[in-house]
Structure formats: C-alpha cells, structure tokens
Scaffold this motif. Structure first.
Motif, short mmCIF file in Angstrom:
data_model
loop_
_atom_site.label_atom_id
_atom_site.label_comp_id
_atom_site.label_asym_id
_atom_site.label_seq_id
_atom_site.Cartn_x
_atom_site.Cartn_y
_atom_site.Cartn_z
N LEU A 181 -47.82 35.64 -9.68
CA LEU A 181 -49.13 36.22 -9.97
C LEU A 181 -50.21 35.66 -9.05
O LEU A 181 -51.15 36.38 -8.66
CB LEU A 181 -49.50 35.95 -11.44
CG LEU A 181 -50.89 36.39 -11.91
CD1 LEU A 181 -51.00 37.93 -11.86
CD2 LEU A 181 -51.15 35.89 -13.32
N GLN A 182 -50.07 34.40 -8.67
CA GLN A 182 -51.09 33.76 -7.83
C GLN A 182 -51.22 34.40 -6.45
O GLN A 182 -52.22 34.20 -5.76
CB GLN A 182 -50.77 32.27 -7.69
CG GLN A 182 -51.04 31.48 -8.96
CD GLN A 182 -50.50 30.06 -8.91
OE1 GLN A 182 -49.61 29.74 -8.11
NE2 GLN A 182 -51.03 29.19 -9.76
N ARG A 183 -50.23 35.20 -6.06
CA ARG A 183 -50.34 35.91 -4.77
C ARG A 183 -51.48 36.92 -4.80
O ARG A 183 -52.11 37.18 -3.77
CB ARG A 183 -49.02 36.61 -4.46
CG ARG A 183 -47.84 35.68 -4.26
CD ARG A 183 -46.62 36.45 -3.81
NE ARG A 183 -45.47 35.59 -3.57
CZ ARG A 183 -44.32 35.99 -3.04
NH1 ARG A 183 -44.19 37.27 -2.68
NH2 ARG A 183 -43.33 35.14 -2.88
N THR A 184 -51.73 37.51 -5.97
CA THR A 184 -52.81 38.50 -6.09
C THR A 184 -53.99 37.97 -6.89
O THR A 184 -55.10 38.48 -6.78
CB THR A 184 -52.28 39.78 -6.76
OG1 THR A 184 -51.64 39.44 -8.00
CG2 THR A 184 -51.28 40.48 -5.86
N VAL A 185 -53.74 36.95 -7.73
CA VAL A 185 -54.80 36.34 -8.54
C VAL A 185 -54.73 34.83 -8.29
O VAL A 185 -54.12 34.08 -9.05
CB VAL A 185 -54.63 36.66 -10.04
CG1 VAL A 185 -55.82 36.12 -10.84
CG2 VAL A 185 -54.48 38.15 -10.28
N PRO A 186 -55.34 34.35 -7.21
CA PRO A 186 -55.21 32.93 -6.85
C PRO A 186 -55.71 31.96 -7.91
O PRO A 186 -55.24 30.82 -7.97
CB PRO A 186 -56.08 32.83 -5.57
CG PRO A 186 -56.12 34.21 -5.03
CD PRO A 186 -56.10 35.13 -6.22
N ALA A 187 -56.64 32.41 -8.77
CA ALA A 187 -57.19 31.51 -9.79
C ALA A 187 -56.29 31.36 -11.00
O ALA A 187 -56.60 30.59 -11.92
CB ALA A 187 -58.57 32.01 -10.24
N ALA A 188 -55.17 32.09 -11.02
CA ALA A 188 -54.28 32.05 -12.18
C ALA A 188 -53.59 30.69 -12.31
O ALA A 188 -53.16 30.11 -11.31
CB ALA A 188 -53.24 33.16 -12.09
N LYS A 189 -53.50 30.21 -13.54
CA LYS A 189 -52.82 28.94 -13.82
C LYS A 189 -52.04 29.07 -15.11
O LYS A 189 -52.50 29.70 -16.07
CB LYS A 189 -53.84 27.80 -13.96
CG LYS A 189 -54.60 27.47 -12.69
CD LYS A 189 -55.55 26.30 -12.91
CE LYS A 189 -56.29 25.96 -11.62
NZ LYS A 189 -57.23 24.82 -11.80
N LEU A 190 -50.85 28.45 -15.13
CA LEU A 190 -50.09 28.38 -16.38
C LEU A 190 -50.63 27.22 -17.19
O LEU A 190 -50.72 26.09 -16.71
CB LEU A 190 -48.60 28.18 -16.10
CG LEU A 190 -47.70 28.20 -17.35
CD1 LEU A 190 -47.69 29.57 -18.00
CD2 LEU A 190 -46.28 27.77 -16.99
N TRP A 191 -50.97 27.50 -18.44
CA TRP A 191 -51.60 26.51 -19.32
C TRP A 191 -50.65 26.23 -20.49
O TRP A 191 -50.53 27.04 -21.39
CB TRP A 191 -52.94 27.04 -19.82
CG TRP A 191 -53.75 26.07 -20.62
CD1 TRP A 191 -53.78 24.72 -20.52
CD2 TRP A 191 -54.70 26.42 -21.65
NE1 TRP A 191 -54.67 24.18 -21.42
CE2 TRP A 191 -55.25 25.21 -22.12
CE3 TRP A 191 -55.12 27.62 -22.21
CZ2 TRP A 191 -56.20 25.18 -23.14
CZ3 TRP A 191 -56.07 27.60 -23.21
CH2 TRP A 191 -56.60 26.39 -23.67
N VAL A 192 -49.93 25.13 -20.41
CA VAL A 192 -48.97 24.76 -21.45
C VAL A 192 -49.72 24.03 -22.57
O VAL A 192 -50.37 23.01 -22.33
CB VAL A 192 -47.85 23.86 -20.89
CG1 VAL A 192 -46.89 23.45 -22.00
CG2 VAL A 192 -47.10 24.59 -19.78
N VAL A 193 -49.60 24.55 -23.79
CA VAL A 193 -50.29 23.97 -24.94
C VAL A 193 -49.25 23.65 -26.01
O VAL A 193 -48.59 24.55 -26.53
CB VAL A 193 -51.35 24.94 -25.52
CG1 VAL A 193 -51.98 24.36 -26.79
CG2 VAL A 193 -52.42 25.24 -24.47
N ASN A 194 -49.09 22.37 -26.31
CA ASN A 194 -48.09 21.93 -27.30
C ASN A 194 -48.72 20.92 -28.25
O ASN A 194 -49.62 20.17 -27.88
CB ASN A 194 -46.89 21.27 -26.63
CG ASN A 194 -46.04 22.24 -25.84
OD1 ASN A 194 -45.55 21.88 -24.78
ND2 ASN A 194 -45.85 23.44 -26.31
N GLY A 195 -48.20 20.88 -29.47
CA GLY A 195 -48.53 19.81 -30.40
C GLY A 195 -49.96 19.77 -30.87
O GLY A 195 -50.44 18.71 -31.29
#
Length: 304
Positions: A181-195
C-alpha cells in the motif's frame, strides 16, 4: 463479562466460575470438585460453558449444559507450517465431546457451526454472533482520539488489533499488504494494537483509518464488529463471520489473501469519508439482542 452484564440487566442471576487461562485439560479435570460444589451450592437452572475444552471441568450433572464455541476450540490452531497442531486436534475432539454432552450449543458464526462434524450436533447448535455494546463501541472524533493517544494527525493508520503471538493471525501478511500500500500511499503504517483494556479500544479504533484482518482461521472475530460500530471500514480475507461481508458492503472489503489484493482493498477503503463517522454495524448485533437470544437457548435446554 459484557454478556453477563446484559443478562443481569434482563433480570437474570448469573454467577461466574473462572477456570483460569492456560490450565489445559488436566487443569480443567482438577477443577471438577470445585465446580461440583458450586453447582450443589447454587442449584442453577443452567450451566453455560464458554470454550469447548472447558467442558471437562463440568462433572456429570442433571443440570442442563450449554456450551459456546468461540473459534480455535473447533477450528484448531495451525503451526508455522500451516498444519493443525496435535494439541489443538485434541482440543477439537474435546469440543465435540462437550457438544455431545450439551443440551444446546452456541457458535459465533455459521462457518464455525459447520466445523461440528455430526449433523445431530449441528442441529442442536444455535448461531449467536459476537455482539457489540453500542454504548461503548460508537464513533468518536478521529482528531481527539489521535491527540489522546499521542499519534500524528497526518499518518494513515491501518489498525491490526489481533494477538501477534498466534501464527494464525498472520501478521506477516498484514505487514506485506501495508508495504504494498505504501507504494501509492506513502503515509500508510501498520498499527499493531494488543493488550489494551476493552473500555479503551473505542479510542484506538477512532484513531485508525482502516482495520485489516489477515487470519487463516477465525470464529468471529469480534474486533470486526467493534470496528464497524466505531465507523471504521474493514478489509478482510474471507474468514470468520462471512455473513457480514454481504450485510455491510460499504464497510467491509473482502480480498484474496495476498499482499497485492489486500493493498488494493485498503486503498479503496481509505476513500471513505473520515468525518463525520457513523456506525456501520448491521442490525441484530447489539449486546442486548444477543443476551435475549442466549436466554432463549437456556429455555430450550431446560425444556429438552
């Protein structure tokens, strides 16, 4: 616990017997004396077991038994090679034994009910999908959520609210999809939320732009419905409560389980307006309705 609260709000008396996490089959068997004593003391109308193998903790009794299956207890857990582990195969067998002992059973999706191998067991099983408390899970302002959690306002956050210690959640696939996705949306980040405490999760959903599900197997998952109730679009592989895919075409994008397809679906989901958000949860999935359905199952079990 929220379901127990909803049952109590309907006027029913509920006592919780906690077996503890990770005690395993022997631990459940060792709990039988304490469970038997509790049954004698309370004289309940119904004993409701949550998670199939936990049924080992219930001794022989004339009290109607109801068992709810939630996912891995019937799906099993794969190892890193994708094969179902021997331990979870034993758990699946124990779950079938629990279903055989139960007067009525509950699963959180039709897909999960289909995992019961005998028609007689499927016949006594009711689907009560994961409910959501709309008083807790509701749309909240994105900007306020980001400020509250100390997150940048310009990031495009793809939330992954799943247990990363479970290989079946396939964190690697979510990472690969967001990298694509970052190829077209450079600001995209995976946000892992646990616990995080459940009462705080609405703020995490509110701070996200989209949620991703890449699991190999699922019962629900409940997090999808929570995100939808908070107005967050979801991108998912075809897993779990697949009925939702047709019920919320504007809220859920279904994609093949490869990075390119997931990235394309994420890109499409990000076109949804961010503000104002509205609940995307379809009718019939609120907590009170699930509690009423559970009571109906109890009455059937008592009458059978």
């Amino acid at each position: 616990m929220r379901l127990i609260g909803a049952l109590r709000a309907l006027g029913h008396h509920v006592e919780l017997f906690e077996l503890g996490a990770g005690v395993g089959g022997l631990g459940y068997v060792r709990s039988r004396k304490r469970v038997a004593k509790t049954i004698r003391t309370l004289s309940p109308d119904v004993v409701h077991v949550h998670y199939g193998p936990c049924g080992l903790a219930v001794p022989p009794t004339n009290v109607p038994l109801v068992t709810t299956f939630v996912g891995d207890d019937l799906n099993g857990t794969p190892d890193r090679a994708g094969r179902t582990t021997w331990k979870s195969r034993a758990g699946i067998l124990l779950s079938h034994y629990a279903a055989w002992r139960s007067r009525r059973c509950v699963t959180v999706s039709k897909t999960l009910r289909s995992r019961l191998r005998m028609a007689a067991l499927r016949h006594r099983t009711v689907v009560i999908r994961d409910p959501v408390d709309p008083a807790l899970f509701c749309p909240l302002p994105r900007a306020e959520a980001r400020q509250r959690l100390g997150l940048p306002s310009d990031a495009v956050l793809v939330i992954f609210p799943h247990d990363t210690t479970q290989p079946t959640k396939r964190l690697w696939l979510a990472e690969a999809a967001v990298a694509e996705l970052q190829r077209t949306v450079p600001a995209a980040k995976l946000w892992v939320v646990n616990g995080k405490p459940p009462d705080e999760m609405p703020w995490y959903y509110a701070a996200a732009d989209v949620m991703i599900v890449t699991s190999l197997r699922e019962g629900g998952p409940s997090s999808v419905k929570e995100a939808l109730a908070c107005g967050i679009p979801v991108v998912s592989v075809a897993v779990g409560d697949t009925e939702l895919f047709g019920e919320v075409p504007d809220g859920i994008r279904v994609a093949a389980d490869n990075p390119a397809a997931l990235a394309a679906a994420l890109h499409d989901a990000l076109k949804m307006p961010r503000e104002p958000r509205r609940s995307l949860l379809p009718p019939g999935l609120e907590l009170r309705q699930a509690a009423q359905a559970v009571v109906a199952v109890y009455r059937e079990a008592m009458a059978s």
